[in-house]
Design an enzyme around this catalytic site. Structure first.
Site, PDB file in Angstrom:
ATOM      1  N   TRP A  19      18.268 -38.973   5.766  1.00 34.58           N
ATOM      2  CA  TRP A  19      18.344 -39.784   6.991  1.00 34.58           C
ATOM      3  C   TRP A  19      19.593 -40.655   7.043  1.00 34.58           C
ATOM      4  CZ3 TRP A  19      15.393 -36.569   8.848  1.00 34.58           C
ATOM      5  CH2 TRP A  19      14.078 -36.324   8.457  1.00 34.58           C
ATOM      6  N   PRO A  52       8.973 -42.066  11.402  1.00 39.05           N
ATOM      7  CA  PRO A  52       7.843 -42.986  11.281  1.00 39.05           C
ATOM      8  C   PRO A  52       6.543 -42.407  11.826  1.00 39.05           C
ATOM      9  CG  PRO A  52       9.427 -43.778  12.916  1.00 39.05           C
ATOM     10  CD  PRO A  52      10.050 -42.606  12.244  1.00 39.05           C
ATOM     11  N   ASP A 112      -6.676 -48.934  -9.886  1.00 38.44           N
ATOM     12  CA  ASP A 112      -7.207 -50.272  -9.674  1.00 38.44           C
ATOM     13  C   ASP A 112      -8.298 -50.576 -10.700  1.00 38.44           C
ATOM     14  OD1 ASP A 112      -9.588 -49.013  -8.849  1.00 38.44           O
ATOM     15  OD2 ASP A 112      -9.057 -49.110  -6.739  1.00 38.44           O
TER      16      ASP A 112
END
Lengths: 137, 137, 137, 137
Positions: C47, C60, C17
């Site tokens: 998956w 998740p 950044d």
């Protein structure tokens, strides 16, 4: 010829690189969002609905041509003007002009298709749906 | 005419969208990394060093033209072949071919400049540095 | 107790950044890739294959706890050491240490679940699959 | 004790992964934007201005603790409620609750510092600026 829909973006700190300007892949991130937003604003259902009805899962890119005219940085507010430049049989040109006030920051022409999932993985092009074309014109 | 440097990318789950294919702005993310990697492999110092010596802070994009030929998904390994297609006075064309094995996934030509910070913010183009051109040819 | 798998990342210009250090969401991007890579290296199928066999679509996050110990910047090469800190009935703790040489950059403990798609959208937790647990231990 | 500022996000197609839910690093991307937005809304100048006056270049993360309570997908509008949970001498806790309507999607507590550039690269922590603390309370 085509509706023009404006999608507005705030440039954030994290969108900028060590040169303190927007890292260019972020422009394509916003353009992709502006593309989808265009269809939603024109009244086209979201792709997770069209997937169930017509198999349409999105509008992936085939070609893109972009010019970066001015830099932008965080704190800027950008208006992305989106329209359809041309309808073809199995593709269309989606056109973008990114403005900060009156300053043009970026210009982009994309060729996209309407895609369905293909048996066994991957995607295939659908003919331009007449109802979507009507909604966007 | 130009060296060709290969930058290798593993496609990750998070690089893919609900259509299960690479979300296209990620290609530009990888291309930008491959661009910088090209210069490093050719022996050009990193931009945070050139900034101190010659003021050069990076090679921002002016124009890009890309074609998306095949989709890619997570688990794929992509080789990005990078070369310089053309040297101009104040810009250059950087050329990319993204391959998965023998399959061409994407092709891209970029016009980039060598940039320095401008007084009061923003950037300006530098003439193509002769030593960098020599290192990359 | 658990295998440790190392996933290596090159920090790129665009990952940083305007403060010239890695923009922190990118650490989570890499950690997610390292998480999936851990299972692949342990011999768990991707998956998109498990989705067809057992309905498992991914792992998740439920909770994450991270400490940022040192900054990193472009040009750095980071080794992400991944292991399973704990197996529970319907979740597990995945543990990460990000190193640059001997310097610890970041430390992270995640609680993740094995998820299947739920009727009508969303996801639901599966019991920890015994075969996956065996492969990772 | 602290002002609460709301930062609103539209979830886009490209923010979602093949499981059709928001890919979690994007939550941190939005949280970082919401963090900066909080200070701007409280009247704190942007970091590129404070860099010139006090050397303050941003508020990098030290620790983060997040819980993911519900999934979100594209089309969702998320409200990120931001406040300061605690002021310490050289750090502060910034608190986030992400809501979709009344549903809580994610909760996050971050420890951040006020940072200045360090001679020779890297960053160092500044004492919490009294004027900024006053503006945010």
């Amino acid at each position: 010829m085509s509706k023009t829909i404006i999608y507005t973006v705030r440039v954030e700190f994290g969108d900028c690189d060590p040169a303190r300007i927007v890292w260019f892949p972020n422009f394509f991130r916003w353009i992709d969002a502006a593309s989808r937003h265009f269809f939603i604003e024109c009244g086209v259902p979201p792709w997770h609905e069209t997937e169930k009805t017509t198999g349409l899962i999105g509008t992936p890119l085939v070609d893109t041509q972009a010019s970066f005219l001015r830099t932008a940085s965080y704190g800027d507010v950008l208006d992305i003007h989106v329209s359809i430049g041309e309808w073809r049989n199995k593709s269309f040109v989606q056109r973008y002009r990114i403005l900060r006030g009156d300053d043009e920051i970026m210009r982009c022409d994309e060729v996209r298709i309407f895609a369905a999932a293909k048996e066994g993985g991957g995607i295939r092009a659908l003919p331009v749906p007449g109802d979507i074309r009507a909604l966007c014109s």
